[in-house]
Design an enzyme around this catalytic site. Structure first.
Site, PDB file in Angstrom:
ATOM      1  CG  ASP A  11      33.437  40.278  40.212  1.00  0.00           C
ATOM      2  OD1 ASP A  11      33.666  39.222  39.783  1.00  0.00           O
ATOM      3  OD2 ASP A  11      34.281  41.515  40.445  1.00  0.00           O
ATOM      4  CB  ALA A  16      33.962  39.354  47.941  1.00  0.00           C
ATOM      5  CB  CYS A 103      34.042  34.534  32.652  1.00  0.00           C
ATOM      6  SG  CYS A 103      33.574  34.406  34.384  1.00  0.00           S
ATOM      7  CG  ASP A 104      38.013  36.309  37.005  1.00  0.00           C
ATOM      8  OD1 ASP A 104      38.101  35.291  36.152  1.00  0.00           O
ATOM      9  OD2 ASP A 104      38.491  36.103  38.326  1.00  0.00           O
ATOM     10  CB  THR A 127      41.438  33.808  45.989  1.00  0.00           C
ATOM     11  OG1 THR A 127      40.182  34.265  46.592  1.00  0.00           O
ATOM     12  CG2 THR A 127      41.759  32.518  46.776  1.00  0.00           C
TER      13      THR A 127
END
Length: 256
Positions: A11, A16, A103-104, A127
């Site tokens: 991920d 991060a 996509c996340d 974020t």
């Protein structure tokens, strides 16, 4: 160890990179590294057995993707990149252009649907904070994007003329100093967005149906104490979704 089923799920977010090695039943290893230090992943991954497959959700841009390709090249494993689509793993997208969805967000929605199988909100506090709505039939109805905690506080500090104030404070209903006013305003804005979306989804599904909320992302624990709706924190929701997608792909016979 039978390595034929090993999946490395990655991920790659804006701030991060989270990763995990999964054997089809459980996580064998996992870790987290800042994007600015992603070359350190080589040390973590060198110690792992070679995975049979690698599935990546990357929203950090082309340079991050190129760096991941280089870091993963020694395994000589074909890289799969998660993308949003109109329908996948039981979730149907109502996005006007399904492929445009991050996509996340899509992978997190798939994980949430497999966890709950009911109407729910998926809140990723990073974020940016995304608040996405799933119907009781697994339809992604849409969602909102707002600046996340750090981005919101930094913007206020940089642009509101409060340059000397630290980006810290504590929550108060009626703040009596500038630091607490900044912090409390940030909490109120973010939780207000979540609770407003919750009310809208509850209205859509019918008041008799309880809507669950999943919080994930680095800022989830920050918001959780201030959200007054049913909720749970799931730390690695995107990684869970990648495992689900990889499992579904493995069940589809290869075609030529």
């Amino acid at each position: 160890m039978n390595t034929s089923s090993l999946l490395l799920a990655v991920d790659s977010g804006n701030t991060a990179i989270k990763w995990g090695l999964h054997d089809g039943r459980q996580w064998l290893a996992h870790g987290k590294t800042l994007q600015s230090e992603r070359r350190m992943l080589k040390q973590n991954w060198t110690a792992l057995p070679a995975p049979a497959s690698i599935l990546i959700a990357n929203v950090a841009g082309l340079q991050a993707a190129d760096d991941l390709k280089a870091l993963l090249a020694p395994w000589h494993v074909h890289l799969e990149w998660a993308t949003a689509s109109a329908r996948q793993c039981g979730v149907i997208s109502r996005y006007s252009n399904p492929a445009q969805l991050g996509c996340d967000r899509w992978v997190a929605l798939i994980a949430a649907w497999h966890r709950l199988q009911q109407a729910c909100l998926v809140v990723d506090v990073g974020t940016a904070m995304t608040v996405d709505a799933l119907s009781a039939s697994g339809e992604f109805l849409g969602g909102v994007i707002v600046p996340g905690p750090d981005a919101m506080r930094q913007a206020l500090a940089d642009r509101a003329g409060i340059f000397s104030m630290p980006l810290s404070g504590s929550f108060q209903n009626f703040p009596i100093n500038t630091g607490n006013a900044l912090y409390s305003g940030m909490i109120q804005a973010l939780t207000g967005a979540v609770e407003r979306m919750y009310d809208q989804l509850s209205e859509y599904t019918g008041k008799q149906m309880v809507v669950e909320t999943i919080l994930t992302g680095g800022g989830a624990a920050l918001l959780a104490p201030h959200i007054h709706i049913p909720h749970q924190i799931v730390d690695d929701l995107v990684l869970e979704g990648l495992v689900i997608i990889a499992g579904a792909q493995a069940e589809i016979p290869a075609t030529r």
